[in-house]
Each structure stands twice: as C-alpha cells, then as structure tokens.
Scaffold this active site. Structure first.
Site, short mmCIF file in Angstrom:
data_model
loop_
_atom_site.label_atom_id
_atom_site.label_comp_id
_atom_site.label_asym_id
_atom_site.label_seq_id
_atom_site.Cartn_x
_atom_site.Cartn_y
_atom_site.Cartn_z
N TYR A 1 5.67 -19.65 -7.47
CA TYR A 1 6.63 -18.80 -8.16
C TYR A 1 8.06 -19.18 -7.79
O TYR A 1 8.33 -19.47 -6.62
CB TYR A 1 6.40 -17.33 -7.82
CG TYR A 1 5.19 -16.74 -8.49
CD1 TYR A 1 5.08 -16.70 -9.88
CD2 TYR A 1 4.13 -16.24 -7.73
CE1 TYR A 1 3.95 -16.17 -10.49
CE2 TYR A 1 3.01 -15.70 -8.33
CZ TYR A 1 2.93 -15.67 -9.72
OH TYR A 1 1.82 -15.15 -10.32
N LYS B 1 -3.24 4.08 17.79
CA LYS B 1 -2.70 4.59 16.51
C LYS B 1 -2.70 3.48 15.47
O LYS B 1 -2.94 2.30 15.80
CB LYS B 1 -1.30 5.15 16.75
CG LYS B 1 -0.29 4.12 17.22
CD LYS B 1 0.94 4.80 17.82
CE LYS B 1 2.01 3.77 18.12
NZ LYS B 1 3.08 4.31 18.95
#
Ligand SMILES: *Cc1c(COP(=O)(O)O)cnc(C)c1O
Length: 360
Positions: free
Chosen positions: A255, A35
């Site tokens: 940042y 999956k």
C-alpha cells in the site's frame, strides 16, 4: 483450516522469571500482576503457570471472576477496586482484595451492610496523580476503613511509581519519602514497587512487590531488552511465508508504494498483519526472522499480510517459518521501530492469533 499466526507461550520461561523476581525481592511477597489478560499471554494460562506467586494482581473485577472460575484459589487483588457499589457483593463472594483509592468507594463501603469480610488495600497518591488518596486524606481514609466491621482490619498500604524505570529520577525518591512519611504510625503491610521499582529501587521492596512486565520477560527500561535485564522472553510470535515473488528493480511493494526495490529481488509475503496485532506503525526495515535468519519488512504492514525483503535469506520457500518476535528477536526491538513499548505489543494480540503452550 488452522490459523497461521501463532503466539507460543513458553511456560518454563515464565516460571523461571518468577523465580528471578523472587530472588531480587528478598523477603518481600510477590504479587504477580496478570492484568490485560496476563499482559496478552492468556490470563488463566499464566495464572496456572505462576502457582508459586503469593498473590495475583488484576485490573478489574471481571478478571478476578475469570480466575476464580478457573479454580484459582490464591489471593487476588483488584488493582482499581470496585467500580460501583454493586461490585462489593462480588468482591466478598469471590474473596477478592479491593484497592480503595477514592472517596466514592469509601462511601459505598460505609453503606454496605453485607457481613462477609472484605480485604482492603489503601492506595495513596504520592505523585503519579492517577489513582489514590492525597497524603493529607490518607489517615482519615484509613480510619474510616478501620471502623468498618466488614473490612479486614489488616489493611495494606500501597502507592504506585510514575517514573521508576528511570533509575536516577528524583521523582521516585520523593514518592518513597512521601509514602514513608504519610504511612508513619499506620500499621499494615506496605507495597510500592512495580517491575522497574524492584530492579532500580531496592529500598522500595517493603512487604509486597507488584511485578508484571519482568515476569513476561518484557523490558521495563528504555534501550534495554528483557534479556539485558536477565529475564527470558515468554512469547514467540510467528507465522509462515505464503508467497515468494521475484520483483524487478524500481517496482514498489504494498500500500502507498512506500518501498521501492533497489534491485531485482525476492520478496516474501507472510500471513500476519495489524489484524493480528502486529503493529501497523512498524516501518520498512523492521527486522523479522525467516527460518532464523534476519530479514526486514518491505513496505507497509497491511491487515492480513506483511512483505519481507528476502535479499538476506537464501532459498526461502512458501511454508517457511517467519518469527516476528521471541527469544531470537527481542520484542523491544520491534516496539522501538513501531514507536511504542513491548507491553503494548504483547497486549495487542487479537482473537485471530492461535495461542499454543510450550512447556520449556
Ligand atoms: C500494572 C501495575 C503493576 C505492575 O507493573 P509492571 O511495570 O508491569 O511491573 C504494579 N502495580 C500497579 C498498581 C499496576 O497497575
């Protein structure tokens, strides 16, 4: 121009991991769970490499469709079954096994006159409380499936563990007991164990084990790597340095200026970021390899870039290989730093990452 962030999938490692699963599974059949695009490794690629599995487990009908379209003829089980009545025709056309976990699905089946046969897996909730019939409803659900002429009479019985990764957790013992009690007198193959169940709960192997994480070399036990458990990592995530800069003591990187240089130092910039699926939550200090040598993130992960403290790495150059995880740097170590699990990281690669296959 070619992309820089590379996910290299080691197909030999994947195959060897399946052989290791098989060894531990004894006489049980192995359902390879593929999956989430093969836990992020690529559904069709993984399915081709795992030709020795006894069945594939997928989350949804669309994945079964993809596997059949890729020419995969093996047994496929859709682990949440049909999501609506109209799905049933596709299940029958594509010969996909359907997990039946809810009253609504039984009602769709009972209204379905399609003569093509459907193979059903009856899911019983023994304590996870996600999908499945309550034990008190299980016999009635089984009887209703049995009564349907267009459902194969060989109905598999399954449940799913909530905490099998904690080998001492009594919840798993209670789930096994509850499953044994409720399935008494019902025939059909039984399936309980996921990866952690296979490792920690040998009494839960039964007829089918459903194994995902271990195939990809992903740890299913907190504090351990896949290698600690005897499995090989299947994915290497890597990129390149695109800048090496000298930054002065006291200057800050990235940042929000969260990393302050404690001395004059070389800072590398590598072409990968959260836009590729590298976790934004990985803090300064998270390890990376530059030319095979351990170095550490400096400052925030940005969308396209990370900055690397190169004090540990001699002579780093633009173009040098940077490894984010792989056989030499366990993905579990990165996941722990980022506050998540290895499964989450492996599933998180975005379309921007170029996947390549390595036969070894
Ligand atoms: C995902 C899943 C598995 C496989 O779990 P792993 O921990 O990756 O081995 C097995 N059974 C069901 C129902 C699942 O949803």
């Amino acid at each position: 121009m070619s992309r820089t962030a590379l996910a290299t999938i080691h197909l030999g490692a994947l195959r060897r991991n399946l052989a290791r699963v098989r060894e531990r599974a004894g006489t049980a059949n192995v359902m390879a769970v593929v999956k989430a695009d093969g836990y992020g490794h690529g559904l069709e690629r993984v399915a081709r490499a795992l030709a020795d599995a006894d069945a594939f487990g997928v989350a949804a009908l669309g994945d079964g469709l993809r596997l059949r379209a890729a020419g995969i003829g093996k047994r496929i089980v859709v682990l949440s079954g049909p999501d609506e009545a109209a799905d049933l025709a596709e299940f029958r056309r594509l010969n996909l096994g359907a997990v039946i976990h809810h009253e609504a699905q039984l009602a769709w089946l009972e209204a379905d006159r399609d003569p093509r046969c459907l193979r059903a897996w009856l899911k019983i909730d023994t304590g996870m409380h996600r999908l499945g019939f309550a034990p008190a409803q299980a016999h009635a659900a089984h009887a209703r499936l049995r009564a349907l002429p267009n459902v194969d009479s060989d109905i598999a019985l399954m449940t799913h563990f909530a905490a099998s990764d904690e080998f001492g957790n009594a919840l798993t013992a209670r789930q096994i007991e509850a499953f044994d009690a409720v399935t008494q007198g019902l025939d059909g193959p039984r399936s309980l164990a996921n990866s952690a169940g296979l490792l920690g709960w040998p009494q839960a192997r039964n007829d089918w084990v459903r194994v995902g994480g271990l195939l990809y070399g992903l740890s299913v036990v907190e504090g351990k790597t896949g290698a600690d458990l005897g499995f090989e990592p299947v994915m290497t995530l890597s990129t390149k340095l695109i800048a090496v800069n000298r930054v002065r003591k006291g200057e800050c990187i990235g940042y929000a200026a969260t990393f302050e240089c404690p001395q004059d130092m070389d800072v590398g910039v590598a072409a990968i970021g959260y836009g590729d699926g590298y976790p934004r939550s990985a803090p300064s200090g998270t390890p990376v390899l530059v030319n095979g040598t351990r170095a550490a993130l400096a400052g925030r992960v940005s969308m396209d870039l990370i900055a690397i403290d190169l004090r540990n790495v001699a002579d780093a150059q633009v173009g040098d290989r940077v490894t984010l995880w792989g056989p030499q740097l366990p993905i579990e170590e990165i996941a722990a730093r980022a506050g998540t699990i290895s499964y989450d990281l492996a599933c998180g690669m975005t379309k921007r990452v170029l996947f390549v296959e390595d036969a070894a």
